[in-house]
Write a protein that holds these residues in place. Structure first.
Motif, PDB file in Angstrom:
ATOM      1  N   ALA A 195       0.838  -1.199   0.000  1.00 60.63           N
ATOM      2  CA  ALA A 195       0.000   0.000   0.000  1.00 60.63           C
ATOM      3  C   ALA A 195       0.871   1.248   0.000  1.00 60.63           C
ATOM      4  O   ALA A 195       2.101   1.188   0.110  1.00 60.63           O
ATOM      5  N   SER A 196       0.250   2.386  -0.112  1.00 64.54           N
ATOM      6  CA  SER A 196       0.935   3.672  -0.133  1.00 64.54           C
ATOM      7  C   SER A 196       1.703   3.910   1.160  1.00 64.54           C
ATOM      8  O   SER A 196       1.442   3.284   2.195  1.00 64.54           O
ATOM      9  N   LEU A 197       2.639   4.845   1.114  1.00 60.69           N
ATOM     10  CA  LEU A 197       3.347   5.233   2.335  1.00 60.69           C
ATOM     11  C   LEU A 197       2.392   5.816   3.361  1.00 60.69           C
ATOM     12  O   LEU A 197       2.600   5.676   4.576  1.00 60.69           O
ATOM     13  N   GLU A 198       1.336   6.466   2.897  1.00 57.86           N
ATOM     14  CA  GLU A 198       0.346   7.024   3.823  1.00 57.86           C
ATOM     15  C   GLU A 198      -0.335   5.917   4.618  1.00 57.86           C
ATOM     16  O   GLU A 198      -0.532   6.029   5.841  1.00 57.86           O
ATOM     17  N   ALA A 199      -0.690   4.826   3.928  1.00 59.03           N
ATOM     18  CA  ALA A 199      -1.326   3.695   4.613  1.00 59.03           C
ATOM     19  C   ALA A 199      -0.343   3.014   5.559  1.00 59.03           C
ATOM     20  O   ALA A 199      -0.715   2.616   6.674  1.00 59.03           O
ATOM     21  N   GLN A 200       0.897   2.885   5.142  1.00 53.09           N
ATOM     22  CA  GLN A 200       1.918   2.300   6.005  1.00 53.09           C
ATOM     23  C   GLN A 200       2.131   3.153   7.254  1.00 53.09           C
ATOM     24  O   GLN A 200       2.363   2.634   8.353  1.00 53.09           O
ATOM     25  N   THR A 201       2.037   4.465   7.093  1.00 53.57           N
ATOM     26  CA  THR A 201       2.178   5.373   8.230  1.00 53.57           C
ATOM     27  C   THR A 201       1.034   5.187   9.212  1.00 53.57           C
ATOM     28  O   THR A 201       1.242   5.173  10.433  1.00 53.57           O
ATOM     29  N   ALA A 202      -0.183   5.023   8.701  1.00 49.49           N
ATOM     30  CA  ALA A 202      -1.327   4.777   9.578  1.00 49.49           C
ATOM     31  C   ALA A 202      -1.146   3.474  10.352  1.00 49.49           C
ATOM     32  O   ALA A 202      -1.489   3.384  11.539  1.00 49.49           O
ATOM     33  N   ALA A 203      -0.589   2.455   9.692  1.00 47.67           N
ATOM     34  CA  ALA A 203      -0.405   1.160  10.345  1.00 47.67           C
ATOM     35  C   ALA A 203       0.584   1.247  11.492  1.00 47.67           C
ATOM     36  O   ALA A 203       0.348   0.702  12.578  1.00 47.67           O
ATOM     37  N   ILE A 204       1.705   1.920  11.292  1.00 47.18           N
ATOM     38  CA  ILE A 204       2.694   1.981  12.361  1.00 47.18           C
ATOM     39  C   ILE A 204       2.254   2.933  13.469  1.00 47.18           C
ATOM     40  O   ILE A 204       2.601   2.755  14.644  1.00 47.18           O
ATOM     41  N   ALA A 205       1.430   3.925  13.127  1.00 45.58           N
ATOM     42  CA  ALA A 205       0.846   4.793  14.153  1.00 45.58           C
ATOM     43  C   ALA A 205      -0.040   3.977  15.093  1.00 45.58           C
ATOM     44  O   ALA A 205      -0.110   4.256  16.300  1.00 45.58           O
ATOM     45  N   ASP A 206      -0.706   2.981  14.551  1.00 49.02           N
ATOM     46  CA  ASP A 206      -1.522   2.079  15.368  1.00 49.02           C
ATOM     47  C   ASP A 206      -0.667   1.377  16.406  1.00 49.02           C
ATOM     48  O   ASP A 206      -1.038   1.273  17.581  1.00 49.02           O
ATOM     49  N   ASP A 207       0.511   0.898  15.997  1.00 52.22           N
ATOM     50  CA  ASP A 207       1.417   0.227  16.934  1.00 52.22           C
ATOM     51  C   ASP A 207       1.912   1.176  18.018  1.00 52.22           C
ATOM     52  O   ASP A 207       1.963   0.820  19.202  1.00 52.22           O
ATOM     53  N   VAL A 208       2.301   2.379  17.615  1.00 54.86           N
ATOM     54  CA  VAL A 208       2.801   3.355  18.592  1.00 54.86           C
ATOM     55  C   VAL A 208       1.714   3.688  19.606  1.00 54.86           C
ATOM     56  O   VAL A 208       1.963   3.733  20.824  1.00 54.86           O
ATOM     57  N   ALA A 209       0.503   3.903  19.120  1.00 50.73           N
ATOM     58  CA  ALA A 209      -0.602   4.247  20.011  1.00 50.73           C
ATOM     59  C   ALA A 209      -0.910   3.107  20.966  1.00 50.73           C
ATOM     60  O   ALA A 209      -1.109   3.323  22.172  1.00 50.73           O
TER      61      ALA A 209
END
Length: 396
Positions: A195-209
């Motif tokens: 997926a896009s870098l934007e989607a990848q960013t959302a995924a890792i934000a989930d882990d951080v949160a």
């Protein structure tokens, strides 16, 4: 967005929507997606769906507050990486729309009940929500999101298949989820690409949160104290520093300081590592990102290993704590009981009664029942259980 990088997604080059709409004079296509998600019924329901801690009180995270935290972090990282912030935000806001009541316990129970009918996957359910189950528009079902947002929801955790169509990643062990052939989109969602870098960013934000707020909620619930974490990977060095520097302040303030620093250090690690990954990969377009062959938005190797250690600690000391497990077991009983009763009686409330009555076979009925249960809030599921069984589990 003129300041975005060449590998960022651009709404003006979107593959579009399944149902054409006129241009907006004030919003980009990805901004429109974000707004459609926020105004959806499924998004509002998140405020009454459990994140991790069932029945612990109003100060603990629920699916909505978790989603908002993920959205904020995704947007911040997208800005630093010169990506499209609105697409990152749209994916982050929608990533949990398919979750059941009662957190992962509800999902496990529904997946088990649905095993004879193809199982249940919250990611596929999110796609069903935004493409079929939301009914806010006169001319079509679903929210009619752009191809890029749909791609991000479906693949933010990576591809689903290899190039030859065989299952990829976790699906290599579990098999592909049911429903992949029933996702309407403006173009092929290309299950084998990243997926896009934007989607990848959302995924890792989930882990951080998750890491930060589960520590915060566990401390608030009294399941652990900060002293328990001094040797825990990732968080331990921060805990030691905070306890040494602020020994005399209230434990609640110490906990918030740890949480704040953990979020900051994690996000800064992701931004630095991802910037290096991008430079090394030589990508110059969103298409290059999809064909990169690996996830580019990542933790550093050392942080990734430390995060695994932190998750192991949380699993052992928090997620499997008996105080947490008592309501978990009750919630699994509720979801399983509702599924069995609806399948046997077809007695679903409201408009769902007609859908169930018209189901041509058990497979179709099971998917309708799963759609209905997955959309429930925690309180509504308990009310339905009380209506059908004249009983209400004691979650204490």
């Amino acid at each position: 967005m003129s300041d975005t990088a060449p590998y960022a997604s651009r709404s003006e080059f979107s593959l579009g929507r399944l149902h054409s709409t006129g241009p907006s004079p004030t919003r980009s296509e990805f901004q429109r997606d974000r707004d459609r998600i926020i105004h959806s019924t499924a998004f509002r329901r998140l405020q009454y769906k459990t994140q991790v801690f069932l029945q612990f009180g109003g100060h603990f995270r629920n699916r909505l507050t978790h989603t908002l935290e993920v959205s904020q972090m995704a947007r911040s990282m997208a800005r630093a990486l010169r990506l499209d912030e609105d697409l990152a935000e749209a994916v982050a806001l929608s990533h949990d729309l398919g979750h059941t009541p009662f957190g992962h316990a509800g999902e496990r129970a529904l997946h088990a009940a649905m095993q004879p009918y193809g199982g249940f996957d919250h990611n596929i359910q999110a796609m069903r929500v935004v493409t079929r189950l939301e009914n806010r528009y006169a001319e079509h079902d679903g929210l009619n999101l752009t191809w890029e947002t749909l791609e991000g929801i479906l693949k933010h955790n990576g591809p689903l298949t290899n190039a030859d169509g065989t299952p990829f990643g976790k699906y290599a062990h579990e098999g592909l989820p049911a429903g992949l052939d029933d996702i309407p989109a403006a173009a092929d969602l290309r299950l084998s690409s990243f997926a896009s870098l934007e989607a990848q960013t959302a995924a890792i934000a989930d882990d951080v949160a998750y890491n930060a707020h589960d520590i915060d909620d566990a401390l608030r619930a009294g399941l652990i104290v900060l002293a328990d974490m001094v040797d825990v990977p990732l968080a331990g060095p921060i805990v030691r520093e905070v306890l040494a520097r602020y020994p005399g302040i209230a434990p609640k303030r110490q906990a918030h300081e740890v949480q704040r620093r953990l979020i900051t250090s994690s996000i800064e690690d992701v931004i630095a590592t991802t910037s290096a990954n991008i430079a090394a990969s030589g990508i110059n377009s969103p298409e290059d990102v999809r064909n990169a062959g690996r996830t580019l938005v990542t933790f550093s190797q050392s942080a990734a290993e430390a995060e695994k250690g932190l998750k192991a600690f949380l699993f052992e000391r928090v997620y499997r704590h008996e105080t947490v497990m008592v309501p978990v077991r009750h919630s699994e009983t509720v979801v399983t009981g509702l599924f069995i009763r609806y399948m046997a009686s077809r007695d679903l409330p409201g408009r769902w009664h007609g859908y169930a009555a018209d189901a041509p076979d058990d497979h179709a009925l099971a998917r309708i029942v799963a759609d209905f249960i997955a959309g429930m809030t925690d309180p509504y599921a308990l009310d339905e259980y009380a209506r059908l069984f004249d009983a209400r589990p004691d979650f204490r």
